[in-house]
Design a protein around this motif. Structure first.
Motif, PDB file in Angstrom:
ATOM      1  N   GLU A  89       0.825  -1.205   0.000  1.00  0.00           N
ATOM      2  CA  GLU A  89       0.000   0.000   0.000  1.00  0.00           C
ATOM      3  C   GLU A  89       0.857   1.252   0.000  1.00  0.00           C
ATOM      4  N   LEU A  90       1.901   1.281   0.842  1.00  0.00           N
ATOM      5  CA  LEU A  90       2.758   2.460   0.889  1.00  0.00           C
ATOM      6  C   LEU A  90       3.555   2.603  -0.401  1.00  0.00           C
ATOM      7  N   HIS A  91       3.997   1.492  -0.957  1.00  0.00           N
ATOM      8  CA  HIS A  91       4.722   1.563  -2.230  1.00  0.00           C
ATOM      9  C   HIS A  91       3.812   2.066  -3.343  1.00  0.00           C
ATOM     10  N   ARG A  92       2.543   1.669  -3.347  1.00  0.00           N
ATOM     11  CA  ARG A  92       1.600   2.157  -4.372  1.00  0.00           C
ATOM     12  C   ARG A  92       1.457   3.670  -4.303  1.00  0.00           C
ATOM     13  N   ARG A  93       1.484   4.215  -3.095  1.00  0.00           N
ATOM     14  CA  ARG A  93       1.392   5.668  -2.956  1.00  0.00           C
ATOM     15  C   ARG A  93       2.644   6.354  -3.493  1.00  0.00           C
ATOM     16  N   LEU A  94       3.792   5.737  -3.300  1.00  0.00           N
ATOM     17  CA  LEU A  94       5.059   6.314  -3.743  1.00  0.00           C
ATOM     18  C   LEU A  94       5.270   6.166  -5.250  1.00  0.00           C
ATOM     19  N   LEU A  95       4.739   5.097  -5.827  1.00  0.00           N
ATOM     20  CA  LEU A  95       5.075   4.720  -7.199  1.00  0.00           C
ATOM     21  C   LEU A  95       4.790   5.789  -8.251  1.00  0.00           C
ATOM     22  N   PRO A  96       3.663   6.523  -8.215  1.00  0.00           N
ATOM     23  CA  PRO A  96       3.452   7.531  -9.261  1.00  0.00           C
ATOM     24  C   PRO A  96       4.572   8.569  -9.327  1.00  0.00           C
ATOM     25  N   TYR A  97       5.175   8.868  -8.199  1.00  0.00           N
ATOM     26  CA  TYR A  97       6.252   9.859  -8.170  1.00  0.00           C
ATOM     27  C   TYR A  97       7.562   9.259  -8.685  1.00  0.00           C
ATOM     28  N   ILE A  98       7.999   8.132  -8.107  1.00  0.00           N
ATOM     29  CA  ILE A  98       9.305   7.596  -8.490  1.00  0.00           C
ATOM     30  C   ILE A  98       9.297   7.033  -9.904  1.00  0.00           C
ATOM     31  N   SER A  99       8.142   6.544 -10.382  1.00  0.00           N
ATOM     32  CA  SER A  99       8.107   6.024 -11.747  1.00  0.00           C
ATOM     33  C   SER A  99       8.271   7.148 -12.763  1.00  0.00           C
ATOM     34  N   ALA A 117      17.466  15.902  -9.815  1.00  0.00           N
ATOM     35  CA  ALA A 117      16.946  17.255  -9.605  1.00  0.00           C
ATOM     36  C   ALA A 117      15.767  17.246  -8.638  1.00  0.00           C
ATOM     37  N   ALA A 118      14.874  16.271  -8.794  1.00  0.00           N
ATOM     38  CA  ALA A 118      13.705  16.205  -7.919  1.00  0.00           C
ATOM     39  C   ALA A 118      14.118  15.941  -6.473  1.00  0.00           C
ATOM     40  N   GLU A 119      15.047  15.001  -6.276  1.00  0.00           N
ATOM     41  CA  GLU A 119      15.468  14.684  -4.909  1.00  0.00           C
ATOM     42  C   GLU A 119      16.184  15.874  -4.263  1.00  0.00           C
ATOM     43  N   LYS A 120      16.954  16.606  -5.036  1.00  0.00           N
ATOM     44  CA  LYS A 120      17.620  17.778  -4.459  1.00  0.00           C
ATOM     45  C   LYS A 120      16.598  18.832  -4.018  1.00  0.00           C
ATOM     46  N   LEU A 121      15.566  19.034  -4.820  1.00  0.00           N
ATOM     47  CA  LEU A 121      14.550  20.004  -4.422  1.00  0.00           C
ATOM     48  C   LEU A 121      13.825  19.523  -3.165  1.00  0.00           C
ATOM     49  N   ILE A 122      13.568  18.233  -3.075  1.00  0.00           N
ATOM     50  CA  ILE A 122      12.952  17.686  -1.861  1.00  0.00           C
ATOM     51  C   ILE A 122      13.826  17.985  -0.649  1.00  0.00           C
ATOM     52  N   GLY A 142      22.387  19.003 -16.957  1.00  0.00           N
ATOM     53  CA  GLY A 142      21.473  18.352 -16.033  1.00  0.00           C
ATOM     54  C   GLY A 142      20.043  18.632 -16.435  1.00  0.00           C
ATOM     55  N   HIS A 143      19.122  18.202 -15.585  1.00  0.00           N
ATOM     56  CA  HIS A 143      17.696  18.421 -15.840  1.00  0.00           C
ATOM     57  C   HIS A 143      17.229  19.626 -15.040  1.00  0.00           C
ATOM     58  N   ARG A 144      16.551  20.544 -15.696  1.00  0.00           N
ATOM     59  CA  ARG A 144      15.953  21.680 -15.018  1.00  0.00           C
ATOM     60  C   ARG A 144      14.460  21.420 -14.850  1.00  0.00           C
ATOM     61  N   LEU A 145      14.007  21.327 -13.622  1.00  0.00           N
ATOM     62  CA  LEU A 145      12.604  21.053 -13.352  1.00  0.00           C
ATOM     63  C   LEU A 145      11.736  22.185 -13.901  1.00  0.00           C
ATOM     64  N   ASP A 146      10.681  21.807 -14.592  1.00  0.00           N
ATOM     65  CA  ASP A 146       9.753  22.841 -15.043  1.00  0.00           C
ATOM     66  C   ASP A 146       8.706  23.084 -13.953  1.00  0.00           C
ATOM     67  N   ALA A 147       7.778  23.989 -14.220  1.00  0.00           N
ATOM     68  CA  ALA A 147       6.828  24.407 -13.195  1.00  0.00           C
ATOM     69  C   ALA A 147       5.973  23.242 -12.708  1.00  0.00           C
ATOM     70  N   GLU A 148       5.532  22.388 -13.622  1.00  0.00           N
ATOM     71  CA  GLU A 148       4.691  21.266 -13.212  1.00  0.00           C
ATOM     72  C   GLU A 148       5.494  20.246 -12.411  1.00  0.00           C
ATOM     73  N   GLU A 149       6.746  20.038 -12.772  1.00  0.00           N
ATOM     74  CA  GLU A 149       7.579  19.104 -12.005  1.00  0.00           C
ATOM     75  C   GLU A 149       7.855  19.638 -10.602  1.00  0.00           C
ATOM     76  N   THR A 185      17.611   9.755 -15.306  1.00  0.00           N
ATOM     77  CA  THR A 185      18.435   9.829 -14.101  1.00  0.00           C
ATOM     78  C   THR A 185      18.630  11.264 -13.645  1.00  0.00           C
ATOM     79  N   GLU A 186      18.861  12.176 -14.578  1.00  0.00           N
ATOM     80  CA  GLU A 186      19.057  13.568 -14.193  1.00  0.00           C
ATOM     81  C   GLU A 186      17.781  14.176 -13.601  1.00  0.00           C
ATOM     82  N   LEU A 187      16.626  13.680 -14.025  1.00  0.00           N
ATOM     83  CA  LEU A 187      15.360  14.171 -13.497  1.00  0.00           C
ATOM     84  C   LEU A 187      15.211  13.807 -12.024  1.00  0.00           C
ATOM     85  N   ILE A 188      15.482  12.552 -11.677  1.00  0.00           N
ATOM     86  CA  ILE A 188      15.300  12.182 -10.266  1.00  0.00           C
ATOM     87  C   ILE A 188      16.352  12.845  -9.387  1.00  0.00           C
TER      88      ILE A 188
END
Length: 323
Positions: free
Chosen positions: A255-265, A276-281, A297-304, A271-274
């Motif tokens: 159940e907890l993995h299902r909640r996480l999966l939409p984000y990590i997938s 950037a995302a983890e650094k912002l977190i 590298g990857h620059r996160l856009d507004a939706e990301e 690789t550069e996207l994750i």
């Protein structure tokens, strides 16, 4: 927080005195913060190490893809490795897994021996992949590094998507039979489960940890994975997923993995996207000041960016502010 029972089933735990047994459960790959001008934030990296070790994990890995290892100078890499080892070399309850990615066998063997001598508990070895070396050449490279650091334990990283390297269970078992210090394989094929099961069923049995941000973590555990090596900015979530599976609560883990999966997938689409995302977190959580990633590298856009904020809102109860 008490140390996690790091096996995927409730029986038993890490064996005292065996560093390879500490690479069980969640073994995060450490990120490297930079200042806004691109310089390494050494103090920030120290806070990253302290935060991750404070979550109760029994091992950490550095530098990996999540650390932007390919964007660090030799001096920066050495300085950050010492920051990590200064916090782990005198402890028996945690293991520092230090990565070796050199393409030349001579350089890889020399680096591996040097970091073991400096206090690394294990080596994480990424096989050579530039210009597509033959499987025989890869085996010889891996064997030479294993011999150079014996009896220090080694984790062999198999990341075919990032490197194009092709290895199979028979080849890995052959290496382990010839070099008993090959203790684990980090399997990042997609999906990883079949290879993990083949390694676990072979003779000698070869334990595997799963990577790739834990996208396939429940399947990997059910097929025999003894650990996972995700990024580090939300380690608490991975620790809780692993705790649930380790205690027999597979439904809760799923159940907890299902909640996480939409984000990590989504983040693991690149690789550069994750990274950037983890650094912002981490910045949003107050771990360090700037989410800068070295170019290219990857620059996160507004939706990301909004996605990161939705993630933090959804898991607010599990991810305390770290300032």
């Amino acid at each position: 927080m008490a140390a996690l029972d790091t096996r995927p089933t409730p029986e038993g735990g890490p064996v005292a005195g065996d560093a390879a047994q500490l690479v069980r459960g969640v073994s995060p790959v450490l990120e490297v913060p930079f200042h806004a001008d691109g310089a390494v934030d050494v103090d920030g990296f120290g806070r990253v190490v302290d935060y991750v070790l404070g979550t109760g994990v029994t091992s950490v890995m550095f530098p990996g893809f999540a650390s932007e290892y390919h964007k660090l100078s030799e001096a920066e890499r050495a300085e950050l490795t010492e920051v990590l080892l200064s916090r782990t070399r005198d402890r028996t309850d945690v293991a520092a897994v230090v990565a070796v990615q050199d393409h030349a066998t001579r350089l890889a063997a020399h680096r591996a021996r040097a970091v073991v001598d400096a206090g690394a508990d294990l080596i994480n070895l990424l096989p050579p992949h530039y210009l597509s070396p033959s499987r025989r050449a890869i085996q010889e490279h891996v064997g030479a590094v294993l011999a150079a650091v014996a009896p220090a334990p080694v984790v062999l990283q198999y990341a075919p998507s990032e490197t194009g390297t092709s290895l199979d269970a028979a080849t890995l078992r052959e290496l382990a039979a010839a070099h008993p210090n090959l203790r684990l394989v980090k399997v990042e094929s997609s999906p990883p489960g079949r290879l993990i099961a083949e390694l676990a069923a072979g003779r000698p049995a070869l334990p595997a940890v799963e990577g790739y941000a834990g996208v396939q973590l429940p399947d990997a555990i059910r097929r025999g994975a003894v650990g996972t090596q995700p990024g580090c900015s939300f380690t608490e979530i991975y620790v809780e997923i692993w705790r649930r599976f380790a205690s027999g609560d597979h439904a809760g883990g799923d159940e907890l993995h299902r909640r996480l999966l939409p984000y990590i997938s989504y983040w693991m689409l690149d690789t550069e996207l994750i990274i950037a995302a983890e650094k912002l977190i981490s910045v949003r959580r107050g771990l360090f000041a700037d989410a800068y990633c070295r170019e290219p590298g990857h620059r996160l856009d507004a939706e990301e960016i909004r996605m990161v904020d939705r993630f933090l809102a959804e898991f607010d109860g599990m991810l305390p502010h770290l300032a």
